[in-house]
Design a protein around this motif. Structure first.
Motif, PDB file in Angstrom:
ATOM      1  N   TYR A   1       0.853  -1.184   0.000  1.00 56.74           N
ATOM      2  CA  TYR A   1       0.000   0.000   0.000  1.00 56.74           C
ATOM      3  C   TYR A   1       0.893   1.239   0.000  1.00 56.74           C
ATOM      4  CZ  TYR A   1      -2.839  -3.759   1.971  1.00 56.74           C
ATOM      5  OH  TYR A   1      -3.445  -4.962   2.197  1.00 56.74           O
ATOM      6  N   ARG A   2       0.410   2.289  -0.687  1.00 59.30           N
ATOM      7  CA  ARG A   2       1.231   3.499  -0.773  1.00 59.30           C
ATOM      8  C   ARG A   2       0.325   4.727  -0.878  1.00 59.30           C
ATOM      9  NH1 ARG A   2       3.202   6.528  -4.940  1.00 59.30           N
ATOM     10  NH2 ARG A   2       2.249   5.097  -6.440  1.00 59.30           N
ATOM     11  N   LEU A   3       0.649   5.728  -0.098  1.00 57.18           N
ATOM     12  CA  LEU A   3      -0.070   6.998  -0.165  1.00 57.18           C
ATOM     13  C   LEU A   3       0.352   7.734  -1.433  1.00 57.18           C
ATOM     14  CD1 LEU A   3      -1.987   8.568   1.826  1.00 57.18           C
ATOM     15  CD2 LEU A   3       0.043   9.879   2.490  1.00 57.18           C
ATOM     16  N   ASN A   4      -0.625   8.265  -2.172  1.00 58.86           N
ATOM     17  CA  ASN A   4      -0.285   8.983  -3.399  1.00 58.86           C
ATOM     18  C   ASN A   4      -0.517  10.484  -3.238  1.00 58.86           C
ATOM     19  OD1 ASN A   4      -3.099   9.524  -3.967  1.00 58.86           O
ATOM     20  ND2 ASN A   4      -3.277   7.398  -4.679  1.00 58.86           N
ATOM     21  N   ARG A   5      -0.335  11.222  -4.322  1.00 56.52           N
ATOM     22  CA  ARG A   5      -0.397  12.687  -4.274  1.00 56.52           C
ATOM     23  C   ARG A   5      -1.813  13.229  -4.146  1.00 56.52           C
ATOM     24  NH1 ARG A   5       3.166  15.844  -2.702  1.00 56.52           N
ATOM     25  NH2 ARG A   5       2.119  17.496  -3.889  1.00 56.52           N
ATOM     26  N   ARG A   6      -2.809  12.376  -4.326  1.00 57.55           N
ATOM     27  CA  ARG A   6      -4.182  12.885  -4.296  1.00 57.55           C
ATOM     28  C   ARG A   6      -4.540  13.494  -2.945  1.00 57.55           C
ATOM     29  NH1 ARG A   6      -5.225   7.844  -7.053  1.00 57.55           N
ATOM     30  NH2 ARG A   6      -5.688   8.175  -9.260  1.00 57.55           N
TER      31      ARG A   6
ATOM     32  N   LEU B   1      -2.593   1.301   5.837  1.00 61.31           N
ATOM     33  CA  LEU B   1      -1.237   1.736   6.184  1.00 61.31           C
ATOM     34  C   LEU B   1      -0.840   1.138   7.534  1.00 61.31           C
ATOM     35  CD1 LEU B   1      -1.403   5.500   5.130  1.00 61.31           C
ATOM     36  CD2 LEU B   1      -0.770   3.517   3.743  1.00 61.31           C
ATOM     37  N   HIS B   2       0.342   0.530   7.606  1.00 61.25           N
ATOM     38  CA  HIS B   2       0.725  -0.173   8.833  1.00 61.25           C
ATOM     39  C   HIS B   2       2.194   0.001   9.206  1.00 61.25           C
ATOM     40  CE1 HIS B   2       1.478  -2.963   5.472  1.00 61.25           C
ATOM     41  NE2 HIS B   2       2.543  -3.306   6.168  1.00 61.25           N
ATOM     42  N   THR B   3       2.935   0.786   8.439  1.00 58.90           N
ATOM     43  CA  THR B   3       4.339   1.019   8.792  1.00 58.90           C
ATOM     44  C   THR B   3       4.502   2.432   9.341  1.00 58.90           C
ATOM     45  OG1 THR B   3       5.001   1.893   6.625  1.00 58.90           O
ATOM     46  CG2 THR B   3       5.049  -0.510   6.917  1.00 58.90           C
ATOM     47  N   PHE B   4       5.505   2.609  10.179  1.00 58.46           N
ATOM     48  CA  PHE B   4       5.756   3.923  10.760  1.00 58.46           C
ATOM     49  C   PHE B   4       6.058   4.941   9.668  1.00 58.46           C
ATOM     50  CE2 PHE B   4       8.410   7.281  12.426  1.00 58.46           C
ATOM     51  CZ  PHE B   4       7.786   7.616  13.613  1.00 58.46           C
ATOM     52  N   GLU B   5       6.811   4.535   8.656  1.00 56.12           N
ATOM     53  CA  GLU B   5       7.207   5.455   7.596  1.00 56.12           C
ATOM     54  C   GLU B   5       5.993   5.986   6.824  1.00 56.12           C
ATOM     55  OE1 GLU B   5      10.476   3.076   8.927  1.00 56.12           O
ATOM     56  OE2 GLU B   5       8.521   2.469   8.123  1.00 56.12           O
ATOM     57  N   ASP B   6       5.060   5.089   6.488  1.00 58.25           N
ATOM     58  CA  ASP B   6       3.884   5.509   5.719  1.00 58.25           C
ATOM     59  C   ASP B   6       2.959   6.405   6.543  1.00 58.25           C
ATOM     60  OD1 ASP B   6       4.642   4.194   3.425  1.00 58.25           O
ATOM     61  OD2 ASP B   6       3.543   2.368   3.888  1.00 58.25           O
ATOM     62  N   ILE B   7       2.747   6.046   7.786  1.00 56.58           N
ATOM     63  CA  ILE B   7       1.847   6.829   8.635  1.00 56.58           C
ATOM     64  C   ILE B   7       2.487   8.164   9.006  1.00 56.58           C
ATOM     65  CG2 ILE B   7       0.618   6.855  10.855  1.00 56.58           C
ATOM     66  CD1 ILE B   7       0.422   3.778  10.590  1.00 56.58           C
ATOM     67  N   ASP B   8       3.791   8.157   9.188  1.00 56.75           N
ATOM     68  CA  ASP B   8       4.490   9.412   9.472  1.00 56.75           C
ATOM     69  C   ASP B   8       4.454  10.334   8.256  1.00 56.75           C
ATOM     70  OD1 ASP B   8       6.234  11.028  11.252  1.00 56.75           O
ATOM     71  OD2 ASP B   8       7.723  10.688   9.687  1.00 56.75           O
ATOM     72  N   SER B   9       4.563   9.762   7.063  1.00 55.65           N
ATOM     73  CA  SER B   9       4.460  10.557   5.838  1.00 55.65           C
ATOM     74  C   SER B   9       3.079  11.188   5.712  1.00 55.65           C
ATOM     75  CB  SER B   9       4.749   9.669   4.624  1.00 55.65           C
ATOM     76  OG  SER B   9       4.576  10.366   3.417  1.00 55.65           O
ATOM     77  N   LEU B  10       2.039  10.416   6.058  1.00 57.18           N
ATOM     78  CA  LEU B  10       0.684  10.939   6.057  1.00 57.18           C
ATOM     79  C   LEU B  10       0.539  12.085   7.055  1.00 57.18           C
ATOM     80  CD1 LEU B  10      -2.388  10.820   5.461  1.00 57.18           C
ATOM     81  CD2 LEU B  10      -2.540   9.016   7.180  1.00 57.18           C
ATOM     82  N   TYR B  11       1.095  11.902   8.230  1.00 63.74           N
ATOM     83  CA  TYR B  11       1.012  12.931   9.281  1.00 63.74           C
ATOM     84  C   TYR B  11       1.655  14.244   8.823  1.00 63.74           C
ATOM     85  CZ  TYR B  11       2.008  15.365  13.666  1.00 63.74           C
ATOM     86  OH  TYR B  11       2.110  16.308  14.656  1.00 63.74           O
TER      87      TYR B  11
ATOM     88  N   PHE C   1      -4.441  -3.710  17.100  1.00 65.87           N
ATOM     89  CA  PHE C   1      -3.602  -3.064  18.121  1.00 65.87           C
ATOM     90  C   PHE C   1      -2.277  -2.588  17.555  1.00 65.87           C
ATOM     91  CE2 PHE C   1      -0.058  -3.609  21.121  1.00 65.87           C
ATOM     92  CZ  PHE C   1      -0.330  -2.529  21.943  1.00 65.87           C
ATOM     93  N   SER C   2      -1.559  -3.467  16.851  1.00 66.15           N
ATOM     94  CA  SER C   2      -0.232  -3.102  16.342  1.00 66.15           C
ATOM     95  C   SER C   2      -0.317  -1.901  15.400  1.00 66.15           C
ATOM     96  CB  SER C   2       0.405  -4.288  15.619  1.00 66.15           C
ATOM     97  OG  SER C   2       0.649  -5.348  16.526  1.00 66.15           O
TER      98      SER C   2
ATOM     99  N   LYS D   1      -1.309   1.339  17.416  1.00 67.93           N
ATOM    100  CA  LYS D   1      -0.188   1.759  18.249  1.00 67.93           C
ATOM    101  C   LYS D   1       0.727   2.713  17.481  1.00 67.93           C
ATOM    102  CE  LYS D   1       3.552  -0.188  21.057  1.00 67.93           C
ATOM    103  NZ  LYS D   1       4.243  -1.456  21.452  1.00 67.93           N
ATOM    104  N   ILE D   2       0.926   2.443  16.198  1.00 70.64           N
ATOM    105  CA  ILE D   2       1.756   3.320  15.362  1.00 70.64           C
ATOM    106  C   ILE D   2       1.024   4.632  15.084  1.00 70.64           C
ATOM    107  CG2 ILE D   2       2.954   3.539  13.158  1.00 70.64           C
ATOM    108  CD1 ILE D   2       3.205   0.495  13.097  1.00 70.64           C
ATOM    109  N   TRP D   3      -0.267   4.546  14.779  1.00 69.68           N
ATOM    110  CA  TRP D   3      -1.042   5.765  14.538  1.00 69.68           C
ATOM    111  C   TRP D   3      -0.998   6.679  15.763  1.00 69.68           C
ATOM    112  CZ3 TRP D   3      -3.734   7.656  10.293  1.00 69.68           C
ATOM    113  CH2 TRP D   3      -3.823   6.808   9.176  1.00 69.68           C
TER     114      TRP D   3
END
Length: 376
Positions: free
Chosen positions: A60-65, A88-98, A164-165, A168-170
């Motif tokens: 899964y990947r966040l795009n420019r939209r 989204l389940h990785t710290f990198e992807d969720i942090d990018s969203l944030y 939970f996992s 926890k990252i979110w």
């Protein structure tokens, strides 16, 4: 202080109904100082997340939209609903969203609704049977089209259902106070309705009319679609049979013991979920009452079903009706043979019936995507 209310799902927790209700009430929300943004006509912004399956694994990947959508906002209080964000389940992807959210907003509130794993899995798998082909939707890619109400658990599914996992990252990225975790059960929702419940989180004191969106399928469509896709039947042929599938509206149900067994696979992570995000007296974050399921399920295709449905299937205009009939019978007989290994006489008779069926159809499902590409 600009505030973003970000609704991230989960799937099958009334997201479509919520999005459509918000979309239809855009002017009313605007009059109360709330701007609702969406990418789709029905209120969803899930196209902000790209997904694919490669080498048997989901990604899964966040795009420019999303960035473009947030940049178009003008209000001080903005709502975006995108249930695919729960993938989204990785710290990198969720942090990018944030970081994208914080480019435009001073404050973010994340709203997530959770449903007990067995109920969510069965509902999501039923949605996959709406299509006439595999891998055309996230539910199809993630759950596949095996027989039965529940998917075969793999690494991707275990990750998806480990609420939970993921949360926890979110919480670590957005902050614990920014996360609003709700139980998608009528007894815990305000007025028993997800639209009213979500509006209460926005802090508004007016009602938005609820809508009902039904994305499930009946038992006939659920059983036959999954079986035909597994057999490698082409999309065009399945579409010919779809109308007769939808004539029957009875509901499929798994057996009580199967539902409880599926739920217990997540007992460990649910205990942690209960401790940190969603408390319940059961200690498992959700109710452990399975009385709503029947003792005996009806989520598998039987020979009795085929005896009733084959005349309709054969008259649907498929190109090779006899081969299709024999393929369906062969699959059911194979399942039956496994139950009579200690009865040699009956086993030989069943094997004899198998040999009478068309030898053209393969016992194993064909490589469906490759077959489609050749036909197209």
């Amino acid at each position: 202080m600009r505030t973003l209310f970000l609704h991230i799902g989960f799937h099958k927790t009334g997201s479509s109904a919520l999005q459509l209700a918000l979309k239809q009430s855009t002017k009313l929300l605007s009059s109360k100082g709330i701007e609702f943004l969406s990418l789709g006509k029905k209120g969803s912004s899930s196209r902000t997340v790209d997904f694919q399956k490669k080498n048997g694994r989901m990604s899964y990947r966040l795009n420019r939209r999303l960035s473009d959508l947030l940049a178009s906002s003008r209000g001080d209080n903005v709502v975006v609903s995108a249930e695919h964000l729960c993938f989204l389940h990785t710290f990198e992807d969720i942090d990018s969203l944030y970081k994208e959210c914080r480019r435009f907003f001073d404050r973010c509130q994340v709203v997530v609704y959770l449903r007990r794993q067995d109920l969510q899995a069965f509902s999501f798998k039923r949605q996959a049977a709406r299509a006439a082909a595999p891998d055309v939707s996230p539910s199809s890619l993630l759950f596949g089209h095996c027989e039965g109400a529940f998917p075969h658990l793999n690494t991707d599914l275990m990750m998806y259902f480990d609420y939970f996992s993921k949360l926890k990252i979110w919480a670590a990225v957005f902050g614990g106070t920014a996360l609003n975790v709700r139980d998608f059960s009528a007894e815990f929702l305000r007025e028993g309705d997800v639209v009213s419940d979500f509006c209460s989180l926005l802090g508004v004191n007016f009602c938005i009319p609820s809508v009902r969106v039904n994305e499930g399928v009946g038992r006939k469509e659920f059983l036959l679609t999954n079986k035909l896709i597994e057999l490698g039947v082409s999309k065009s042929e399945i579409k010919k049979i779809k109308p007769m599938m939808r004539l029957e509206v009875s509901e499929p149900f798994p057996a009580k013991v199967e539902a409880e067994r599926f739920f217990r696979r997540f007992e460990c992570c649910n205990k942690s979920l209960n401790s940190h995000f969603l408390k319940h007296s059961s200690g498992l974050a959700f109710s452990d009452d399975f009385s709503g399921y029947p003792e005996e399920g009806n989520d598998y295709l039987t020979l009795q079903d085929l005896s009733s449905w084959l005349p309709q299937i054969l008259s649907a205009g498929v190109r090779h009706p006899q081969q299709l009939r024999d393929a369906l019978l062969r699959e059911s007989l194979q399942s039956l043979m496994g139950e009579y290994l200690e009865n040699p006489l009956l086993l030989r008779e069943l094997e004899g019936i198998m040999r009478c069926l068309s030898p053209v159809i393969k016992d194993k499902p064909v490589d469906v995507p490759r077959l489609w590409s050749l036909r197209s």
